[in-house]
Design a protein around this motif. Structure first.
Motif, PDB file in Angstrom:
ATOM      1  N   CYS A 142       5.727  -3.279  -3.525  1.00 36.52           N
ATOM      2  CA  CYS A 142       4.487  -4.057  -3.545  1.00 36.52           C
ATOM      3  C   CYS A 142       4.679  -5.391  -4.243  1.00 36.52           C
ATOM      4  O   CYS A 142       4.007  -6.374  -3.905  1.00 36.52           O
ATOM      5  CB  CYS A 142       3.384  -3.243  -4.216  1.00 36.52           C
ATOM      6  SG  CYS A 142       2.747  -1.900  -3.189  1.00 36.52           S
ATOM      7  N   GLN A 194      -4.466  -4.399   4.489  1.00 35.03           N
ATOM      8  CA  GLN A 194      -5.739  -4.667   3.817  1.00 35.03           C
ATOM      9  C   GLN A 194      -5.990  -6.160   3.675  1.00 35.03           C
ATOM     10  O   GLN A 194      -7.117  -6.637   3.892  1.00 35.03           O
ATOM     11  CB  GLN A 194      -5.729  -4.019   2.432  1.00 35.03           C
ATOM     12  CG  GLN A 194      -6.975  -4.310   1.599  1.00 35.03           C
ATOM     13  CD  GLN A 194      -6.870  -3.759   0.186  1.00 35.03           C
ATOM     14  OE1 GLN A 194      -5.968  -2.980  -0.125  1.00 35.03           O
ATOM     15  NE2 GLN A 194      -7.785  -4.165  -0.674  1.00 35.03           N
ATOM     16  N   HIS A 195      -4.959  -6.916   3.343  1.00 34.78           N
ATOM     17  CA  HIS A 195      -5.144  -8.336   3.046  1.00 34.78           C
ATOM     18  C   HIS A 195      -4.888  -9.243   4.244  1.00 34.78           C
ATOM     19  O   HIS A 195      -5.247 -10.418   4.206  1.00 34.78           O
ATOM     20  CB  HIS A 195      -4.268  -8.736   1.862  1.00 34.78           C
ATOM     21  CG  HIS A 195      -4.724  -8.120   0.572  1.00 34.78           C
ATOM     22  ND1 HIS A 195      -5.718  -8.678  -0.202  1.00 34.78           N
ATOM     23  CD2 HIS A 195      -4.365  -6.973  -0.045  1.00 34.78           C
ATOM     24  CE1 HIS A 195      -5.934  -7.911  -1.256  1.00 34.78           C
ATOM     25  NE2 HIS A 195      -5.133  -6.871  -1.182  1.00 34.78           N
ATOM     26  N   LEU A 219      -0.501 -12.323  -3.787  1.00 28.71           N
ATOM     27  CA  LEU A 219      -1.100 -11.006  -3.962  1.00 28.71           C
ATOM     28  C   LEU A 219      -0.371 -10.294  -5.093  1.00 28.71           C
ATOM     29  O   LEU A 219       0.593  -9.562  -4.861  1.00 28.71           O
ATOM     30  CB  LEU A 219      -0.991 -10.191  -2.663  1.00 28.71           C
ATOM     31  CG  LEU A 219      -1.581 -10.863  -1.425  1.00 28.71           C
ATOM     32  CD1 LEU A 219      -1.300 -10.045  -0.187  1.00 28.71           C
ATOM     33  CD2 LEU A 219      -3.070 -11.084  -1.592  1.00 28.71           C
ATOM     34  N   LEU A 257      -3.729  -5.493  -5.770  1.00 23.78           N
ATOM     35  CA  LEU A 257      -2.594  -4.807  -5.183  1.00 23.78           C
ATOM     36  C   LEU A 257      -2.022  -3.719  -6.071  1.00 23.78           C
ATOM     37  O   LEU A 257      -0.833  -3.472  -6.062  1.00 23.78           O
ATOM     38  CB  LEU A 257      -1.490  -5.806  -4.815  1.00 23.78           C
ATOM     39  CG  LEU A 257      -1.657  -6.449  -3.442  1.00 23.78           C
ATOM     40  CD1 LEU A 257      -0.411  -7.202  -3.065  1.00 23.78           C
ATOM     41  CD2 LEU A 257      -1.966  -5.424  -2.380  1.00 23.78           C
ATOM     42  N   PRO A 278      -0.732  -0.417  -6.473  1.00 21.26           N
ATOM     43  CA  PRO A 278      -0.280   0.381  -5.332  1.00 21.26           C
ATOM     44  C   PRO A 278      -1.142   1.600  -5.080  1.00 21.26           C
ATOM     45  O   PRO A 278      -1.540   2.319  -6.003  1.00 21.26           O
ATOM     46  CB  PRO A 278       1.145   0.776  -5.735  1.00 21.26           C
ATOM     47  CG  PRO A 278       1.576  -0.279  -6.696  1.00 21.26           C
ATOM     48  CD  PRO A 278       0.338  -0.651  -7.453  1.00 21.26           C
ATOM     49  N   MET A 293       2.966  -0.514   0.388  1.00 21.19           N
ATOM     50  CA  MET A 293       3.057  -1.941   0.658  1.00 21.19           C
ATOM     51  C   MET A 293       2.513  -2.262   2.052  1.00 21.19           C
ATOM     52  O   MET A 293       1.824  -3.268   2.250  1.00 21.19           O
ATOM     53  CB  MET A 293       4.494  -2.442   0.544  1.00 21.19           C
ATOM     54  CG  MET A 293       4.622  -3.945   0.783  1.00 21.19           C
ATOM     55  SD  MET A 293       6.328  -4.528   0.855  1.00 21.19           S
ATOM     56  CE  MET A 293       6.848  -3.888   2.440  1.00 21.19           C
ATOM     57  N   SER A 303       0.207  -0.630   3.575  1.00 18.85           N
ATOM     58  CA  SER A 303      -1.256  -0.545   3.469  1.00 18.85           C
ATOM     59  C   SER A 303      -1.839  -1.800   2.840  1.00 18.85           C
ATOM     60  O   SER A 303      -2.899  -2.294   3.264  1.00 18.85           O
ATOM     61  CB  SER A 303      -1.642   0.682   2.631  1.00 18.85           C
ATOM     62  OG  SER A 303      -1.200   1.871   3.245  1.00 18.85           O
ATOM     63  N   ALA A 304      -1.145  -2.335   1.820  1.00 21.37           N
ATOM     64  CA  ALA A 304      -1.615  -3.559   1.170  1.00 21.37           C
ATOM     65  C   ALA A 304      -1.560  -4.744   2.122  1.00 21.37           C
ATOM     66  O   ALA A 304      -2.475  -5.573   2.162  1.00 21.37           O
ATOM     67  CB  ALA A 304      -0.778  -3.840  -0.077  1.00 21.37           C
TER      68      ALA A 304
END
Length: 334
Positions: free
Chosen positions: A126, A26-27, A134, A141, A143, A20, A22-23
């Motif tokens: 996530c 990223q966004h 997202l 997304l 995971p 999560m 990392s997500a």
């Protein structure tokens, strides 16, 4: 945008939160992303590239002997004030009981944990990002892998300490013998028999033995020193190296040096998954669908009785044999 993730529970839960993080990175690449965790599990975030800052508080039940609850509560209050002054735009509460911390830091928006959601813990974490537009899957997304990095200085220290340790050529098996829950515990005799079998058969070159240090009767941090001593005595003369892990960083570094891991469901299992290790994991009454090792080859052993003690040594050896071709010898030889 300032985002604070709150994860206040156990080691494995925090490891399962890293996809999560990392997500989020990223966004929201320009956002400031911090996380609030407790001192018990904070070291698993060492070197995490998706975080700008880690905030650590101590739980009163984890205090050292002679330490005052009032002092710990005062430290926590000061930490909450520091975070409040940051001006947190969004707090994501990834564990039950964390909402009060989100309110104490004055977050302008709070996304709460949803207990009981039927999914793996990684997916559940996530899914908390759905209110941000997202979605979990299908979409951007889905995971990703866990993120976990051993501390190089600790790895190097262990390698130097083990340089003269005898062993045969072949994969290194990490065996972790501890579990907090009674239903997750395998007897010392079973561990010893399994270790003897895989070593004497030539399947494994050497074994790294891990356990939670301390006495079994310790009121706050019960350990398995006696159990480990019994296993080592039963395996005398075999290449079984005891790995003392007084700090979480030592457990992470030690497991990074194994090629394959055998353990019960728990924090060590998720750490091994974060390090990319194939895992044979024993489950008691925990649901594997929610807690199985994420993103790595694994074999789950669980009996209808839902107690780990009902798993047989031949079943465990067969599972290790099944995963051996996938043990990529990524860990450095001790």
């Amino acid at each position: 945008m300032k985002i604070l993730v709150i994860r206040r529970d156990n080691i494995g839960d925090l490891v399962c939160t890293t996809p999560m993080l990392s997500a989020l990175r990223q966004h929201f690449p320009q956002a400031w992303i911090g996380i609030l965790v407790n001192a018990y599990n904070a070291e698993v975030l060492y070197g995490n590239p998706d975080l700008d800052e880690v905030f650590v508080y101590r739980k009163a039940k984890h205090r050292a002997a002679g330490s005052s609850k009032w002092r710990i509560w005062l430290e926590t209050a000061r930490l909450m004030l520091r975070l409040r002054r940051r001006g947190i735009d969004l707090a994501i509460v990834a564990s039950p009981g964390g909402e009060r911390y989100a309110r104490m830091v004055g977050a302008r928006r709070i996304i709460r944990d949803k207990p009981g959601q039927p999914a793996h813990e990684v997916e559940r974490c996530c899914a908390l990002l759905a209110p941000l537009g997202l979605p979990l899957a299908p979409g951007p997304l889905t995971p990703g892998p866990l993120t976990l990095r051993p501390q190089p200085r600790v790895v190097q220290r262990l390698q130097l300490a083990w340089a003269a340790f005898p062993g045969a050529p072949g994969p290194v098996l990490g065996v972790h013998v501890s579990s907090r829950k009674a239903t997750q515990r395998w007897p010392a005799e079973a561990f010893a028999e399994l270790i003897r079998r895989v070593l004497e058969s030539g399947q494994i070159g050497r074994v790294l033995l891990f356990w939670s240090p301390g006495a079994a009767h310790h009121p706050l941090h019960p350990g398995d020193d006696e159990k480990a001593a019994a296993i080592l005595a039963a395996c005398a003369g075999l290449p079984v190296l005891p790995v003392v892990t007084g700090a979480l960083a030592e457990l992470v570094a030690g497991l990074s040096l194994a090629d394959l891991v055998f353990c019960s469901d728990g924090g060590a299992m998720h750490i091994a998954a974060g390090l990319g290790k194939p895992i044979v994991c024993m489950f008691g009454d925990s649901p594997p669908a929610q807690w199985h090792p994420w993103g790595v080859p694994h074999v789950v052993l669980q009996t209808p009785a839902r107690v780990v003690s009902a798993i047989t040594v031949p079943e465990a050896q067969q599972a290790i044999t099944q995963l051996l071709p996938l043990a990529g010898r990524a860990g450095s030889q001790p």
